[in-house]
Design a protein around this motif. Structure first.
Motif, PDB file in Angstrom:
ATOM      1  N   GLU A 208       0.803  -1.223   0.000  1.00 55.93           N
ATOM      2  CA  GLU A 208       0.000   0.000   0.000  1.00 55.93           C
ATOM      3  C   GLU A 208       0.836   1.273   0.000  1.00 55.93           C
ATOM      4  OE1 GLU A 208      -3.148   0.111   2.767  1.00 55.93           O
ATOM      5  OE2 GLU A 208      -4.183  -1.580   1.837  1.00 55.93           O
ATOM      6  N   LEU A 209       2.134   1.150   0.232  1.00 58.29           N
ATOM      7  CA  LEU A 209       2.997   2.329   0.182  1.00 58.29           C
ATOM      8  C   LEU A 209       3.821   2.343  -1.104  1.00 58.29           C
ATOM      9  CD1 LEU A 209       4.289   2.504   3.874  1.00 58.29           C
ATOM     10  CD2 LEU A 209       2.416   3.769   2.802  1.00 58.29           C
ATOM     11  N   ALA A 211       3.380  -0.016  -5.008  1.00 62.74           N
ATOM     12  CA  ALA A 211       2.715  -0.194  -6.301  1.00 62.74           C
ATOM     13  C   ALA A 211       1.205  -0.308  -6.213  1.00 62.74           C
ATOM     14  CB  ALA A 211       3.282  -1.439  -6.987  1.00 62.74           C
ATOM     15  N   ASN A 212       0.661  -0.624  -5.039  1.00 63.75           N
ATOM     16  CA  ASN A 212      -0.789  -0.812  -4.910  1.00 63.75           C
ATOM     17  C   ASN A 212      -1.460   0.423  -4.322  1.00 63.75           C
ATOM     18  OD1 ASN A 212       0.282  -3.953  -3.903  1.00 63.75           O
ATOM     19  ND2 ASN A 212      -0.882  -3.666  -5.771  1.00 63.75           N
ATOM     20  N   ASP A 213      -2.717   0.633  -4.712  1.00 60.36           N
ATOM     21  CA  ASP A 213      -3.502   1.708  -4.121  1.00 60.36           C
ATOM     22  C   ASP A 213      -3.824   1.374  -2.674  1.00 60.36           C
ATOM     23  OD1 ASP A 213      -3.545   3.054  -6.533  1.00 60.36           O
ATOM     24  OD2 ASP A 213      -5.385   2.053  -7.205  1.00 60.36           O
ATOM     25  N   LEU A 214      -4.158   2.428  -1.896  1.00 60.36           N
ATOM     26  CA  LEU A 214      -4.530   2.212  -0.509  1.00 60.36           C
ATOM     27  C   LEU A 214      -5.826   1.420  -0.444  1.00 60.36           C
ATOM     28  CD1 LEU A 214      -3.776   5.672   1.137  1.00 60.36           C
ATOM     29  CD2 LEU A 214      -2.510   3.555   1.421  1.00 60.36           C
ATOM     30  N   PHE A 215      -5.852   0.414   0.406  1.00 59.44           N
ATOM     31  CA  PHE A 215      -7.046  -0.407   0.569  1.00 59.44           C
ATOM     32  C   PHE A 215      -7.972   0.259   1.583  1.00 59.44           C
ATOM     33  CE2 PHE A 215      -8.998  -4.011   3.032  1.00 59.44           C
ATOM     34  CZ  PHE A 215      -9.987  -4.261   2.102  1.00 59.44           C
ATOM     35  N   GLY A 216      -9.103   0.768   1.098  1.00 58.40           N
ATOM     36  CA  GLY A 216     -10.076   1.360   2.012  1.00 58.40           C
ATOM     37  C   GLY A 216      -9.789   2.796   2.392  1.00 58.40           C
TER      38      GLY A 216
END
Length: 266
Positions: A208-209, A211-216
């Motif tokens: 979440e910090l 390549a991935n978007d923040l979850f929620g």
């Protein structure tokens, strides 16, 4: 010695209170250093030859079984069609990977057409420990008992999702409810268990910090007036552990009490 025993008992009590059985996912290979595919998006390329007409739809449903996991840090998609033959794919010479093949002569590929509806094979690992090659074989041999064209759609999606799990690096699970359990007859629909989630997240944890978007979205901090249950929740959570804390803290509290009485008399 008492504190050590108490800590052990507390740990054991937490495990019992959780009610979660201890299952163990496995990884393909025996080295223990597998890292999964080194990418955030993995495309599966189907060679449509010998495949059922709805193979693309079946594949999308199988991929969605894994994509629904919120902690998954890799996106699985169906890429462009492949013209690679099953012979070249098994020889490790396919340009696009992983590839999916519908095989009308399973015996010719060294597989039993009566009991194997699908299989993942050909996985290769790079020097860095990452998977970088895989082949998914689907049985379409006419007259064979395990021909996917004659099976229930739910079972076919289950088989495909299971084999995708192997392509991703998972071995078999001991949890009979898990997608990665070896026997598909134990399941009625293609769905993941907690053990599947644990295994796939181990290989492809969500970043979440990075390549991935923040979850929620962002976290929120609420004041006491907005969260009156907070203190009660903590109390009821710790209440079952009280018997294990008493052997440690009761002698200490008794000693302090006696010391205070002695000081007051003085």
């Amino acid at each position: 010695m008492k504190p050590v025993i108490s800590v052990f008992l507390i740990t054991a009590s937490i495990a019992m209170l959780s009610g979660a059985p201890a299952f163990g996912f496995t990884l393909i290979g025996a080295s223990g250093g597998l890292k999964g595919w080194d990418t955030k998006t993995l495309e599966f390329h189907i060679n449509p030859e010998n495949c059922p007409d709805d193979v693309n739809d079946l594949m999308d449903k199988a991929l969605d079984v894994w994509n629904q996991i919120p902690t998954l840090g890799i996106q699985l998609t169906r890429g462009s069609d492949s013209s690679t033959t099953i012979e070249d794919a098994l020889a490790g010479t396919s340009d696009a990977t992983p590839t999916v093949h519908c095989v009308a002569d399973m015996a010719g590929a060294g597989l039993n057409p009566e009991v194997i509806p699908g299989v993942a094979t050909g996985q290769q690992v790079s020097a860095s420990g990452h998977l970088n090659y895989g082949v998914l074989v689907l049985n379409t041999q006419v007259g064979a008992s395990a021909n996917i064209k004659t099976l229930n759609e739910n079972l076919v999606v289950d088989v495909m999702a299971h084999e995708i799990g192997h392509i991703l690096g998972l071995g078999h699970s001991t949890d009979t409810s898990a997608l990665m359990y070896y026997d598909a007859s134990k399941r009625t629909t293609a769905s993941v268990s907690q053990d599947d989630v644990d295994g796939i997240t181990y290989l492809y944890a969500r970043d979440e910090l990075g390549a991935n978007d923040l979850f929620g979205g962002c976290a929120m901090i609420r004041g006491k007036s907005q969260n009156p249950r907070g203190q009660a929740d903590v109390f009821f959570l710790l209440l079952p552990l009280l018997p294990f804390f008493l052997p440690v803290f009761y002698p200490l509290c008794t000693g302090l009490s006696q010391k205070r009485r002695g000081m007051s008399k003085a």
